[in-house]
Design an enzyme around this catalytic site. Sequence first.
Site, PDB file in Angstrom:
ATOM      1  N   ASP A 337      49.994  -3.813  46.407  1.00  0.00           N
ATOM      2  CA  ASP A 337      50.580  -3.117  47.547  1.00  0.00           C
ATOM      3  C   ASP A 337      49.412  -2.654  48.419  1.00  0.00           C
ATOM      4  O   ASP A 337      48.315  -2.410  47.904  1.00  0.00           O
ATOM      5  CB  ASP A 337      51.400  -1.923  47.058  1.00  0.00           C
ATOM      6  CG  ASP A 337      52.068  -1.181  48.201  1.00  0.00           C
ATOM      7  OD1 ASP A 337      52.540  -1.850  49.135  1.00  0.00           O
ATOM      8  OD2 ASP A 337      52.095   0.059  48.155  1.00  0.00           O
ATOM      9  N   ASP A 535      51.706   2.039  43.769  1.00  0.00           N
ATOM     10  CA  ASP A 535      51.659   3.476  43.497  1.00  0.00           C
ATOM     11  C   ASP A 535      52.753   3.911  42.534  1.00  0.00           C
ATOM     12  O   ASP A 535      52.804   5.067  42.124  1.00  0.00           O
ATOM     13  CB  ASP A 535      51.739   4.286  44.796  1.00  0.00           C
ATOM     14  CG  ASP A 535      53.018   4.010  45.591  1.00  0.00           C
ATOM     15  OD1 ASP A 535      53.952   3.405  45.022  1.00  0.00           O
ATOM     16  OD2 ASP A 535      53.079   4.401  46.760  1.00  0.00           O
ATOM     17  N   ASP A 539      57.400   1.036  45.205  1.00  0.00           N
ATOM     18  CA  ASP A 539      57.357  -0.355  44.772  1.00  0.00           C
ATOM     19  C   ASP A 539      57.701  -0.504  43.289  1.00  0.00           C
ATOM     20  O   ASP A 539      57.316  -1.478  42.651  1.00  0.00           O
ATOM     21  CB  ASP A 539      55.987  -0.979  45.068  1.00  0.00           C
ATOM     22  CG  ASP A 539      54.844  -0.081  44.648  1.00  0.00           C
ATOM     23  OD1 ASP A 539      55.069   0.798  43.796  1.00  0.00           O
ATOM     24  OD2 ASP A 539      53.731  -0.260  45.158  1.00  0.00           O
TER      25      ASP A 539
END
Length: 637
Positions: A337, A535, A539
Amino acid sequence: MNEQVIVQRDPHEPLKTDKREKNWAQHAELIAALVSGALILAGWLLSGYQVLSIILFLLAFVIGGFAKAKEGIEETLESKTLNVELLMIFAAIGSALIGYWAEGAILIFIFSLSGALETYTMNKSSRDLTSLMQLEPEEATLMVNGETKRVPVSDLQAGDMIVIKPGERVAADGIIESGSTSLDESALTGESMPVEKNTGDTVFTGTVNRNGSLTVRVTKANEDSLFRKIIKLVESAQNSVSPAQAFIERFENAYVKGVLIAVALLLFVPHFALGWSWSETFYRAMVFMVVASPCALVASIMPAALSLISNGARNGMLVKGSVFLEQLGSVQMIAFDKTGTVTKGQPAVETIRIAEGFSEAEVLEAVYAIETQSSHPLAQAITAYAESRGVNQSGYISIEETSGFGVMAEVSGAKWKVGKAGFIGEEMAAQFMKQTASDVIQSGHTIVFVKKDDQIAGCIALKDQIRPEAKEVMEELNRLGIKTAMLTGDHEDTAQAIAKEAGMTTVVAECLPDQKVNEIKRLKEEFGTIAMVGDGINDAPALKAADVGIAMGGGTDVALETADMVLMKNDLKKLVNMCRLSRKMNRIIKQNIVFSLAVICLLICANFLQAMELPFGVIGHEGSTILVILNGLRLLK
């Protein structure tokens, strides 16, 4: 071969242990093995006194073999399966029956010694957990009506006020109400550098207050603290069994049955088929039972996996099970990410472009009124910028948020939109960028557009700095043959600029949170085994969809719950190190399996060719077990 012993305790009981008793219990198996060895040496020195030497060898049998015999019998009765412990006891008894008392005793001695070594590996992993548990304070200084008193940490509840003096460990998760200090968080993150903490910052149980006195408001009860969750996670990892280990354990029962059937046949077939004497036939059957035992094979996986789990826990990399280490060792692609993973997650406004007919003050006031209602990192950066320009709060307004796109609200009778190009109109946004801000998007900025009614009022360009170690990490992963991809909701040009700066090979731009799962599935089809780093919050579905989900936790509860692995300190270098160690673990396991099978085959062949005596079979078989365990222990460092 050994059942794993995990240290557990009631969260409401203080940590008090008798160290001498604990050390004795942990080393009992090794002590028994050494006593057995001493008795064997005495029996050999007194071999001229046959009865006395046999008595000494018998004592060596009993003392060295008691623990293994007990373990094997209990496991057989409980699971209704045969195991390697019973096979070795049968082999030792068989050696004694044909008059090889010393060899049988040596077999028991080396077998118990290898068992003690395997137990050391398991105890080492448990000791690391125990050491972590010892960092939890037993008492806290509770403040009630301006007065303080010492209370058990188990009595603390959310909302209590506690005092943390210099040099003390933080007794509960909480928020600093007053005071400032630097905290040693190495117990949780593996990072030795102190972290500065001020009023409003979060503190965690088990961390050390270096200098200032703090007043902390407790936010979680003791059993719900991050510290407790880490302990439970490590316990779960230690108890987990990888697919390879599960296969070995299933294989052990069938293999032992096969060996016993083969021994039964070897007691008769060679005599009639090959013309061996009865004594030679029985002798070779006993040697076969010794050398065919799968001790080394059974010990090929668990010591290596536990060693790496222990190593990771000491260095701020928590793993939920050895299965994820095996998978990480075979990962072909790691998807990252962008925000908070490749970048620091602290975007800041760098420039603002205003359309003709609008003033910066008008645009900022409207945007500020809208973005103060949002918790998105970009919204927080924009409101901070507006405040620095003197914009004041204009009161609460109702907003309508479209996840991954933007926010809409009515301000002073006008309809305002703040968000991506697709949210305010792709063509309109593209035309505005071409005329007013073509230079901004090329340099890796994230663009937030502002629209009033049917006109673009301007755009705000924000930039998040990539992590200083990101480029080096991507280069290291590339050297390991691991491809890298970045998943982001940013515009294609912005995403490409950041990916180029970080040195990443694949970019998936304009990817909404609910689309990341599909992208992970696509990457799995293209590359095979996939890891996802994020994190652990927005996600989480993508982390679950990957073969290995890795959270840049910074010590958050959500990261611990959603990911398979957690980087307690947001340092991507630890990820590279764990990839290397996981690959090393897989290599060591393969080495151990091939080596143990090769030794078994070699010893069996030598036995059938009548080219090996029982003492050499004992040494070759048990020596291979010790070497396999020592090979796994290399992962402790």
